[in-house]
Structures are given as structure tokens and as C-alpha cells.
Design an enzyme around this catalytic site. Sequence first.
Site, PDB file in Angstrom:
ATOM      1  N   HIS A 268       0.861  -1.181   0.000  1.00 37.03           N
ATOM      2  CA  HIS A 268       0.000   0.000   0.000  1.00 37.03           C
ATOM      3  C   HIS A 268       0.902   1.238   0.000  1.00 37.03           C
ATOM      4  CE1 HIS A 268      -2.862   2.967   1.640  1.00 37.03           C
ATOM      5  NE2 HIS A 268      -3.838   2.134   1.302  1.00 37.03           N
TER       6      HIS A 268
ATOM      7  N   GLN B 182      -4.491  -5.381   6.899  1.00 36.95           N
ATOM      8  CA  GLN B 182      -5.399  -6.351   6.278  1.00 36.95           C
ATOM      9  C   GLN B 182      -5.390  -7.710   6.959  1.00 36.95           C
ATOM     10  OE1 GLN B 182      -7.572  -5.621   3.955  1.00 36.95           O
ATOM     11  NE2 GLN B 182      -6.840  -3.547   3.576  1.00 36.95           N
TER      12      GLN B 182
ATOM     13  N   ASP C 199       3.042  -4.117   8.088  1.00 36.20           N
ATOM     14  CA  ASP C 199       1.752  -3.467   7.867  1.00 36.20           C
ATOM     15  C   ASP C 199       0.678  -4.518   8.100  1.00 36.20           C
ATOM     16  OD1 ASP C 199      -0.626  -2.500   6.838  1.00 36.20           O
ATOM     17  OD2 ASP C 199       0.186  -1.943   4.884  1.00 36.20           O
TER      18      ASP C 199
ATOM     19  N   CYS D  48      -4.639   2.200  -3.902  1.00 31.63           N
ATOM     20  CA  CYS D  48      -3.443   2.765  -3.259  1.00 31.63           C
ATOM     21  C   CYS D  48      -2.262   1.807  -3.378  1.00 31.63           C
ATOM     22  CB  CYS D  48      -3.712   3.105  -1.795  1.00 31.63           C
ATOM     23  SG  CYS D  48      -4.936   4.402  -1.563  1.00 31.63           S
TER      24      CYS D  48
ATOM     25  N   LYS E 160     -10.756  -0.912  10.130  1.00 29.82           N
ATOM     26  CA  LYS E 160     -10.893  -2.130   9.325  1.00 29.82           C
ATOM     27  C   LYS E 160     -11.278  -3.347  10.171  1.00 29.82           C
ATOM     28  CE  LYS E 160      -7.392  -0.557   5.981  1.00 29.82           C
ATOM     29  NZ  LYS E 160      -8.244  -0.218   4.829  1.00 29.82           N
TER      30      LYS E 160
END
Length: 411
Positions: free
Chosen positions: A122, A202, A199, A365, A225
Site C-alpha cells: 500500500h 489487512q 503493515d 493505493c 478495518k
Amino acid sequence: MIDAKKIKQDFPILFQTVNDEPLIYLDNAATSQKPKQVLEAIQHYYEFDNANIHRGVHTLAERATSAYEAAREKLRRFINAASTKEVLFTRGTTTGLNWVAVGFGDLIIEEGDEIYITPMEHHSNVVPWQQLAKRKKAKLVYLPLTADGFVDVEKSAEVVTAKGKIMSVCHSSNVLGITNPIKELAALIHQHNGYMVVDGAQSTPHMKVDVQALDADFYAFSGHKMLGPTGSGVLYGKEALLEKMEPVEFGGEMIDFVYDQESTWSVLPWKFEAGTPNIAGGIGLGAAVDYLEAIGMDAIEAYEKEMVRYVLPKLQAIEGITVYGPADPEKHTGVITFNLEGIHPHDLATAFDMEGIAVRAGHHCAQPLMRYLDVSSTARASFYFYNTFEEADQFIASLHKIKEFFKDGFI
């Protein structure tokens, strides 16, 4: 098996019509919906406990502080951090990654050093490292991927050198629907005395995350999220590294003492939390953790896996469809990105919206990944545990309908 129909009752927003059709929300990779339990926790704070935290001695301030710090402990347990000192509240994944790139990266990166990322990242996990590399005249290196889209650990071992100081990789991709072998990648960069940044935007909402087992040095994720409020999130960092790392924002609770010409910082975790924090956001995120843990992260991951086993083959069977990421449902998360030949993704998403189905279209993104895939944009359907199999059937049926509509239009 999770009863998604029952769970869906907790999400008021899902019971509405869009373009005279029942809403089917398949944009969960962008943001999840919020259960009433989270909404009620936020409302309760504002109705009964609204006060600034930590330094007040009156009753409301003490209640607000207690609720906020209780949320931090919930999040510590949720990701298995060793201490609440390692759990920093942020505005989201982007903030966390930027804090690491500036507050830690500027300390350890020197001219000629190497920073490793991947083509699937991302923008929030690309641009901070680009800027760090520019500031320090370091080299930004992209790790190789397998044919399925995973980071190739074996080939990466040939790329990572003694000059490697930082590796920053997404745990799960927001486009390819894969989950990377973080533990193995951490071992690789640690062999060279470098640091592993993850990261987790997700992954954290969809699977059990154990930052100690992964041996991540830093791990960032967003609240919005994972059923929590927007503007909330967490940066995990190993305590010794956070002690070394410099804050990037100043003022408020992060200050210990201000002299005429210099200041000293508070202890962890408050060293990094400048100004009045998003108190309601932190409390709401704690409520989201309560909700997720009551269902069970293993159960959520299993349900989404079952959904992918059901949907992915049906999607792959449609003539003209290209699905990105692993073809094997066992390797695929609930993020399914695709293109349909002859139809622009934006047109596809608009047509889905006319059917009441929310999907996303664009570069997500992830422009370096779009170039890697040799496409300008894609459509993406992303599932969560409140999506039903009936909604999955409607998604596939609508895709057939949309395909026929555009086909007839071209004749």
C-alpha cells in the site's frame, strides 16, 4: 461455523437499500462496518464519561482514563504484546508506519544502507520509506514475489545483504489476497541485524495475530478495518526499540518536563502520544476487540476461508474474468481482486452499485503493484464474517447480469 445472518443483526447500517436493492457490503478491505456494541461504547463515553484523560483528578477524568487504558490492555492481549508499554495508540496504520520511518528510521539509516519493501505494498508502506531513503541517501530495494504473489523468501535471501537495516512488508495484501510469511522474513532480516516492520492493516481484522511469535519489531494496524472507529489504530513496537525511537509529535501527555531550552519525554507508551488523543476512538476500538474475541479470531478466519472456497471457483468459471493472486482458494484471503474483459473496473463497480452491491475499483493505493500486474486498475470484492453465502450468490449472479448487459450494449 459462524452464523453470519445472526451476526448481521448487530450491524444497523447493513439493513438499508441502495438503488432500491438490499445493500450487500463487499468493501471490507477499505473499511469494515461497526456493530451496535461499538457504537454504544462510543456513545456511552460521550454521554457519561467525556473528559480529558490522565492528568485530571475528578471523577469523569478518572473514568475516561480507566476506560482508555483498559482498551490499551485489551489490544495488548489481542496481539499478544509483552506489555502495554509496547502498544501505542495512533490514527491508523499510516500514522504508525510514518512514526517508524521518521522516529526510528532516521536514527538507524545511514548513506548506502538498504531498505526492503515489496511491489504489493500500500502507498502508506511505500512513500514513508521512499522519503527516508531520500533523506539518508539510502537504497530502496523491492523484494521478489512468487508466481502466486507471495514474497519469495528463498529469492529474497539472495537480495538481502549486510547493508539491510529495515524490511517493511504487509502481512496480508489488500489486492492479491495473500498472507505473507512474516516470521520467515523477520528471521531473514534479523540475520543481518536489521529490523522487521509489518503493515497489519489487512491481517489483524481477519486472523489471530501474535506479534511475539512473528518476531516483528514493529507492527501497525487500523481500527476502522476491524469494526472500530475511523481515526483509531495501534503501533506495536518492541519495548527496547521504542525506548530508543524518537517521537515525531510533541505536546501534551508525551512531555515529562519543559525547561527553557529543552524538554524531556514521558515514559512508554505515552512518550509518543502527543496532545489530546482520540479517546472515544480508543474506547470504541477496545469494544471492537471485545466483539471480535467473543466470536473468536480462529472462527472468523475459518468462516472467511469457507467463503473463499465457495466464491472463488464460481468467479474463476466466468469467461473473460482475470483473478489476481493465488488461484487456489486455500491460499487466498477474503480479498478477491479481478477484472472482466471489455469492462472498465469503474464501470463494473458502478453497475454493481446499481445492484446494491458495494465493491471497490481503482488502483487500491497500490500503483507499483498495478504496474507489476500490467493493469491500470482492478475491481475488488472483500468479504468479512458478517457477509452471508446468499450475498455471495447475489454477487456472482449480478456479475453475470452485468456481463450480459455490457455484452448486449456492444452489439
